[in-house]
Design a protein around this motif. Sequence first.
Motif, PDB file in Angstrom:
ATOM      1  N   GLN A 276       0.809  -1.222   0.000  1.00 18.27           N
ATOM      2  CA  GLN A 276       0.000   0.000   0.000  1.00 18.27           C
ATOM      3  C   GLN A 276       0.837   1.263   0.000  1.00 18.27           C
ATOM      4  O   GLN A 276       0.482   2.246  -0.630  1.00 18.27           O
ATOM      5  CB  GLN A 276      -0.870   0.055   1.269  1.00 18.27           C
ATOM      6  N   LYS A 279       4.306   0.757  -2.635  1.00 17.84           N
ATOM      7  CA  LYS A 279       3.861   0.450  -4.007  1.00 17.84           C
ATOM      8  C   LYS A 279       4.810  -0.522  -4.700  1.00 17.84           C
ATOM      9  O   LYS A 279       5.099  -0.371  -5.898  1.00 17.84           O
ATOM     10  CB  LYS A 279       3.724   1.726  -4.852  1.00 17.84           C
TER      11      LYS A 279
ATOM     12  N   LYS B  55       4.079  11.241  -4.676  1.00 20.11           N
ATOM     13  CA  LYS B  55       3.328  11.599  -3.464  1.00 20.11           C
ATOM     14  C   LYS B  55       1.843  11.297  -3.666  1.00 20.11           C
ATOM     15  O   LYS B  55       1.310  11.544  -4.756  1.00 20.11           O
ATOM     16  CB  LYS B  55       3.508  13.092  -3.159  1.00 20.11           C
ATOM     17  N   GLY B  57       0.683   8.656  -4.291  1.00 17.93           N
ATOM     18  CA  GLY B  57       0.587   7.484  -5.155  1.00 17.93           C
ATOM     19  C   GLY B  57       0.112   7.745  -6.568  1.00 17.93           C
ATOM     20  O   GLY B  57      -0.326   6.815  -7.251  1.00 17.93           O
ATOM     21  N   TYR B 122      -5.230  13.583   4.982  1.00 18.15           N
ATOM     22  CA  TYR B 122      -4.482  14.766   4.564  1.00 18.15           C
ATOM     23  C   TYR B 122      -5.178  16.058   5.012  1.00 18.15           C
ATOM     24  O   TYR B 122      -4.806  17.140   4.585  1.00 18.15           O
ATOM     25  CB  TYR B 122      -4.298  14.771   3.041  1.00 18.15           C
ATOM     26  N   ASN B 313      -2.653   3.438  -6.694  1.00 12.58           N
ATOM     27  CA  ASN B 313      -3.678   3.307  -5.660  1.00 12.58           C
ATOM     28  C   ASN B 313      -4.746   2.301  -6.060  1.00 12.58           C
ATOM     29  O   ASN B 313      -5.699   2.623  -6.765  1.00 12.58           O
ATOM     30  CB  ASN B 313      -4.295   4.678  -5.366  1.00 12.58           C
TER      31      ASN B 313
END
Lengths: 323, 323
Positions: A276, A279, B55, B57, B122, B313
């Motif tokens: 996760q 990656k 950043k 993903g 975030y 992701n």
Amino acid sequence: MHKDYIFFQVPTQQDIIKAADRISNYVHQTPVLSSTVLNEIAGCEMFFKCENFQKVGAFKSRGAVNALFSISDSQLRNGVCTHSSGNHAQALARAASLKSVPAYIVMPSNAPTVKVDAVKSYGGQITFCEPNLQARESALAQIQHSTGATEIHPYDNLKVIEGQATVAFELLQQVKNPDFILTPVGGGGLLSGVAIATSYFSPATKVIASEPLGASDAFESFYNKKFIPSQNPNTIADGLLTSLGKYTFPIILKYVNSIITVDELQIIEALKLIYQRLKIVVEPSSAVVLAAVLSNRQLFSNKRVVLVLSGGNVDFDTLKRIL
Amino acid sequence: MHKDYIFFQVPTQQDIIKAADRISNYVHQTPVLSSTVLNEIAGCEMFFKCENFQKVGAFKSRGAVNALFSISDSQLRNGVCTHSSGNHAQALARAASLKSVPAYIVMPSNAPTVKVDAVKSYGGQITFCEPNLQARESALAQIQHSTGATEIHPYDNLKVIEGQATVAFELLQQVKNPDFILTPVGGGGLLSGVAIATSYFSPATKVIASEPLGASDAFESFYNKKFIPSQNPNTIADGLLTSLGKYTFPIILKYVNSIITVDELQIIEALKLIYQRLKIVVEPSSAVVLAAVLSNRQLFSNKRVVLVLSGGNVDFDTLKRIL
């Protein structure tokens, strides 16, 4: 075996530097990855040394290339052999193909097709045997007798250990003065090499191994200071089932700081976090190092910790079961 | 919308260089990976630009940071807003947190918990609405009215496009003179930016997009030279469901060489190869570029091809279904 003391010279600082040079054109310099989010989760600064990106997908390429390239040309003409159903089999088959010599690989008759095909794809010549140690050893002896091939053991071979030592030689140029380096431990080739190299190139750094609770023979051997073989190991970390060897056990006793055990749930949780957050695809054996950090937060709190991710060869069926 | 011509100035060469500088401390320079085995399979030399390591993903961080950092401080105090349930929502929430301003994110009430949690992590302030475009737009208008926040559209925003253009600016320093650059196309932000930047920094390089057959509105729009919206798209590549925009469509018409469609089986096959051979985690949307190469071998034969992997992701349930 292991009952008597053996005396041997471990690879020197110069040996390891030469090994790094010997293999440099044939293996990758693997990257070191970090994740701010993972660091927050773990409470320390982590550097992941990504041997999953290594040739054939595992650190084993280093030891196999180094050992094979250290054999004299006249001897090498007869080829090399080993018994392995794991990453070493592929790594040795590939190393042999670089020198255009035969690699004879003894594999159990129940080895997964995907692993058999991988060895074949690198030109390895496979001999199948019954899936027990005696059958493997007798098949290997027969091959050695009839071909004159040199055996290259997956881990209990000083040239293999010297090759794996280049993981630490390399990473210590990428990460200066870490407080800890963690590796998984199965047969102990990676751990031995990393521990020796770290003692030369960053003596203040502590080397710690992580081992599945379901295959904790290294942990038992280390703390009892007595070789205890792996018996009926059971773990999802299928690269860590083997026992220590006559070289790796004494090296580990002398050079390793401690061994931490982790359970299956901790391994799976760590594996998921690696997928996760970093990656990247790693095999379950690689996840034991992060599992060790997450289950020993106080020890690693605010430290700089290198985690060696040993390989990335995992089949999709296993992945689907775990994720 | 899209019926009338619009006139606008695309980002200049200097704009893109400035954008790269503007975002450089806040996004990663992502690595380029290769695999000998994958090159053999594909019959060309491939370079994978790994925005899955970016950043949050995904490449979306570039556009979000660039757009938000281009707003005047006095305006920025009121925050930013968008409607998105995907990577842009996370990227914008993170970008806002870098400037300590609020990010108002409109998400459909049926958005997966994992995505909602990611935006919250975030610091994004979420407003839920009914899962249809009208409800999203009306919720967004209300937020803008009550907060004075600046909308940052996921792709149809020239500062977002300028940010995504840095993918190509960066990769063309890592890979010199590729014959082709391939990107996925959804709303077209990444594709537009990459195509503009490539026209400046490597004009001989052809930019090609890949799109799922189940969401082929960009393909249809491109070859009919007429905007055709995405209707009932259905593909595992869930980042590529959206229609082109009033900026991205004309840019793509002018700067993109061609668009290739790939079916679901080709996407899944490509995804598996990326996991097995590159050992990295990507989302299905990223796999369309490799699928395009593998299904058009003649076009790419022996060429140097850059493939932009847009993000990493993917939730484990989706992965288990695919692998």
